[in-house]
Design a protein around this motif. Structure first.
Motif, PDB file in Angstrom:
ATOM      1  N   LYS A 144       0.834  -1.196   0.000  1.00 23.21           N
ATOM      2  CA  LYS A 144       0.000   0.000   0.000  1.00 23.21           C
ATOM      3  C   LYS A 144       0.873   1.252   0.000  1.00 23.21           C
ATOM      4  O   LYS A 144       1.669   1.464   0.911  1.00 23.21           O
ATOM      5  N   GLU A 145       0.706   2.049  -1.047  1.00 18.86           N
ATOM      6  CA  GLU A 145       1.429   3.303  -1.179  1.00 18.86           C
ATOM      7  C   GLU A 145       0.426   4.442  -1.356  1.00 18.86           C
ATOM      8  O   GLU A 145      -0.737   4.216  -1.710  1.00 18.86           O
ATOM      9  N   ILE A 146       0.887   5.669  -1.128  1.00 20.54           N
ATOM     10  CA  ILE A 146       0.017   6.836  -1.259  1.00 20.54           C
ATOM     11  C   ILE A 146       0.012   7.322  -2.702  1.00 20.54           C
ATOM     12  O   ILE A 146       1.068   7.487  -3.321  1.00 20.54           O
ATOM     13  N   PHE A 147      -1.186   7.548  -3.220  1.00 18.67           N
ATOM     14  CA  PHE A 147      -1.380   8.109  -4.552  1.00 18.67           C
ATOM     15  C   PHE A 147      -2.174   9.407  -4.423  1.00 18.67           C
ATOM     16  O   PHE A 147      -2.908   9.606  -3.451  1.00 18.67           O
ATOM     17  N   VAL A 148      -2.045  10.270  -5.429  1.00 19.17           N
ATOM     18  CA  VAL A 148      -2.845  11.494  -5.514  1.00 19.17           C
ATOM     19  C   VAL A 148      -3.477  11.545  -6.898  1.00 19.17           C
ATOM     20  O   VAL A 148      -2.820  11.242  -7.902  1.00 19.17           O
ATOM     21  N   SER A 149      -4.750  11.924  -6.945  1.00 19.87           N
ATOM     22  CA  SER A 149      -5.440  12.038  -8.227  1.00 19.87           C
ATOM     23  C   SER A 149      -6.398  13.213  -8.206  1.00 19.87           C
ATOM     24  O   SER A 149      -6.613  13.845  -7.164  1.00 19.87           O
ATOM     25  N   ASP A 150      -6.980  13.494  -9.371  1.00 16.16           N
ATOM     26  CA  ASP A 150      -8.059  14.469  -9.438  1.00 16.16           C
ATOM     27  C   ASP A 150      -9.288  13.892  -8.742  1.00 16.16           C
ATOM     28  O   ASP A 150      -9.310  12.717  -8.359  1.00 16.16           O
ATOM     29  N   THR A 155      -6.833  10.266 -13.662  1.00 17.80           N
ATOM     30  CA  THR A 155      -5.431   9.839 -13.607  1.00 17.80           C
ATOM     31  C   THR A 155      -4.966   9.895 -12.159  1.00 17.80           C
ATOM     32  O   THR A 155      -5.534  10.618 -11.340  1.00 17.80           O
ATOM     33  N   ALA A 156      -3.924   9.144 -11.844  1.00 20.19           N
ATOM     34  CA  ALA A 156      -3.379   9.133 -10.484  1.00 20.19           C
ATOM     35  C   ALA A 156      -1.874   8.908 -10.542  1.00 20.19           C
ATOM     36  O   ALA A 156      -1.376   8.236 -11.449  1.00 20.19           O
ATOM     37  N   ARG A 157      -1.171   9.488  -9.562  1.00 19.46           N
ATOM     38  CA  ARG A 157       0.280   9.335  -9.511  1.00 19.46           C
ATOM     39  C   ARG A 157       0.714   8.871  -8.128  1.00 19.46           C
ATOM     40  O   ARG A 157       0.224   9.382  -7.117  1.00 19.46           O
ATOM     41  N   PRO A 158       1.648   7.919  -8.076  1.00 21.63           N
ATOM     42  CA  PRO A 158       2.151   7.480  -6.765  1.00 21.63           C
ATOM     43  C   PRO A 158       3.004   8.562  -6.120  1.00 21.63           C
ATOM     44  O   PRO A 158       3.739   9.281  -6.802  1.00 21.63           O
ATOM     45  N   PRO A 387      -9.713  -2.026 -12.347  1.00 18.74           N
ATOM     46  CA  PRO A 387      -8.624  -2.839 -11.787  1.00 18.74           C
ATOM     47  C   PRO A 387      -7.230  -2.277 -12.049  1.00 18.74           C
ATOM     48  O   PRO A 387      -6.290  -2.599 -11.317  1.00 18.74           O
ATOM     49  N   SER A 388      -7.075  -1.450 -13.087  1.00 17.34           N
ATOM     50  CA  SER A 388      -5.747  -0.922 -13.419  1.00 17.34           C
ATOM     51  C   SER A 388      -5.185  -0.017 -12.327  1.00 17.34           C
ATOM     52  O   SER A 388      -3.977   0.234 -12.289  1.00 17.34           O
ATOM     53  N   PHE A 389      -6.038   0.467 -11.424  1.00 15.36           N
ATOM     54  CA  PHE A 389      -5.586   1.302 -10.311  1.00 15.36           C
ATOM     55  C   PHE A 389      -5.151   0.458  -9.112  1.00 15.36           C
ATOM     56  O   PHE A 389      -4.624   0.994  -8.144  1.00 15.36           O
ATOM     57  N   GLY A 390      -5.390  -0.852  -9.162  1.00 17.61           N
ATOM     58  CA  GLY A 390      -5.098  -1.708  -8.024  1.00 17.61           C
ATOM     59  C   GLY A 390      -6.201  -1.647  -6.988  1.00 17.61           C
ATOM     60  O   GLY A 390      -7.256  -1.036  -7.205  1.00 17.61           O
TER      61      GLY A 390
END
Length: 401
Positions: A144-150, A155-158, A387-390
């Motif tokens: 589990k890692e932190i992501f940020v998205s709109d 879209t989302a970035r780790p 599912p592509s976001f985990g």
């Protein structure tokens, strides 16, 4: 024989009537829902922008897409180069343009979100939430890692890649960084990640478990959950870098601090009566007062409505599972918001106080982030990602002032 055939004809007739009645009822329900929504068409909006705008409209609930001849408003979104997005609104019979707007933000995605917020304001007369950002946890990498998205997860970035246990992400009140808990250095400590500089600062690394930090929405003050005194208690610090002072002094376990919109009140979960319940804790004395949710013997994860201080949401054990509920101080009553065989938990309000993010967990343990329009009667939760976001969970929302 003739009697038997007549009997079959009669049965077929009643089946047909039942089907027709069923169709009529469903049609009536659908039209009633549509009456509560403002119909919008996207006019000559380009396809690349249209897919994002259509997702925003479908998620909102107060709006619905319609054909031009059946819409009340026509919204044209256009890309003007760079990060510039224009929006024109037309209404009337025949439709005539009544307003035009331009938005140029740090990136084109945010410009589109600003335009969508303007669409909501102009058509419904209420603020939008699409310009906000969410932080959340994803196990896409295996940990589990932190992501940020709109706000709608296009879209989302780790933001982290520790390969350790990371949890409890929470925005600061300026949207510049995220508080979180991790065992990245063996023990659970509370950290702060500055999203611009990428610098990680240690907020709490006291003896015992350092479990959470949530900043007051109106000041630098931070509420923390620390077990340095033995059991997890509420501590307050005047700023993220200040030494905290112990607020609660008891033998119970406290967790999940949640500030009121004005920053003057604080909710926590406590098991002071044996099982977890929601309490209001005095920020001056530390005294706990149980909130009479009266919906379950197991209530946790409170989140205060940012626009209506009379309401907060929480997770409750209901009918063998977990569901999101809402408590109203003015009515002194709770209502169950989510339903179904899956578990719903970790609720978090969007800035408009209408839309609610939460984590849905399936019977197999898979998790995804959902959003629900809590004001549209009959609205159903919508998944924000595939599912592509985990496996995603534990949303924290920030909207720029």
């Amino acid at each position: 024989m003739q009697t038997f055939i007549s009997f079959l004809i009669l049965i077929s007739y009643y089946q047909l009537v039942a089907q027709e009645n069923s169709t009529i009822v469903l049609s009536t329900i659908e039209s009633e829902l549509e009456k509560k929504q403002v119909a919008v068409d996207l006019g000559n909006t380009t396809k690349s922008l249209g897919s994002i705008v259509a997702k925003a409209i479908s998620i909102h609930g107060g709006l619905r897409l319609a054909k031009p001849q059946k819409s009340r408003f026509s919204a044209n979104f256009s890309a003007k180069g760079g990060n510039l997005i224009s929006l024109s609104l037309a209404t009337g019979v025949p439709k005539k343009t009544v307003s035009r707007y331009s938005f140029e933000e740090a990136n084109v995605q945010l410009s589109i979100a600003k335009a969508c917020d303007r669409l909501v304001l102009e058509t419904l007369g209420i603020p939008g939430f699409f310009s906000g950002r969410i932080s959340f946890l994803s196990s896409l990498s295996g940990k589990k890692e932190i992501f940020v998205s709109d706000a709608i997860m296009t879209t989302a970035r780790p933001q982290t890649s520790f390969g350790k246990i990371t949890f409890n992400p929470s925005w600061d009140n300026q949207g510049q960084g995220i508080f979180f808990t991790s065992n990245r250095k063996v023990f659970n400590n509370v950290y702060y990640l500055n999203l611009d500089s990428r610098k990680i600062s240690t907020i709490a690394n006291y003896r015992g478990s350092n479990l959470r930090a949530v900043q007051n929405p109106r000041s630098n003050q931070v509420a923390l959950i620390l077990s340095t005194s033995g059991n997890p208690e509420v501590w307050l610090a005047s700023s993220p870098r200040s030494k905290p002072s112990r607020l609660t002094r008891n033998r119970s376990n406290e967790s999940g601090p949640a500030w009121s919109p004005d920053g003057r009140r604080l909710l926590v979960t406590s098991d002071s009566r044996g099982k977890p319940q929601i309490y209001e804790v005095s920020v001056s004395s530390g005294q706990l007062t149980r909130i009479p949710t009266n919906v379950s013997s197991h209530c946790t994860e409170a989140n205060w409505n940012p626009r209506d201080p009379n309401k907060f949401v929480f997770t409750a054990a209901v009918s063998g599972g977990f569901q999101v509920c809402e408590y109203d101080f003015s009515l002194r009553k709770s209502r169950i918001i989510t339903k179904g065989a899956v578990h719903s938990m970790q609720p978090c309000w969007a800035s408009d106080g209408r839309h609610l993010y939460f984590t849905e967990r399936s019977v197999t343990g898979k998790t995804r982030i959902m959003i629900l329009d809590t004001e549209l009667e009959g609205a159903k939760p919508a998944p924000l990602h595939g599912p592509s976001f985990g496996n995603c969970s534990q949303v924290s929302f920030y909207y720029p002032n």
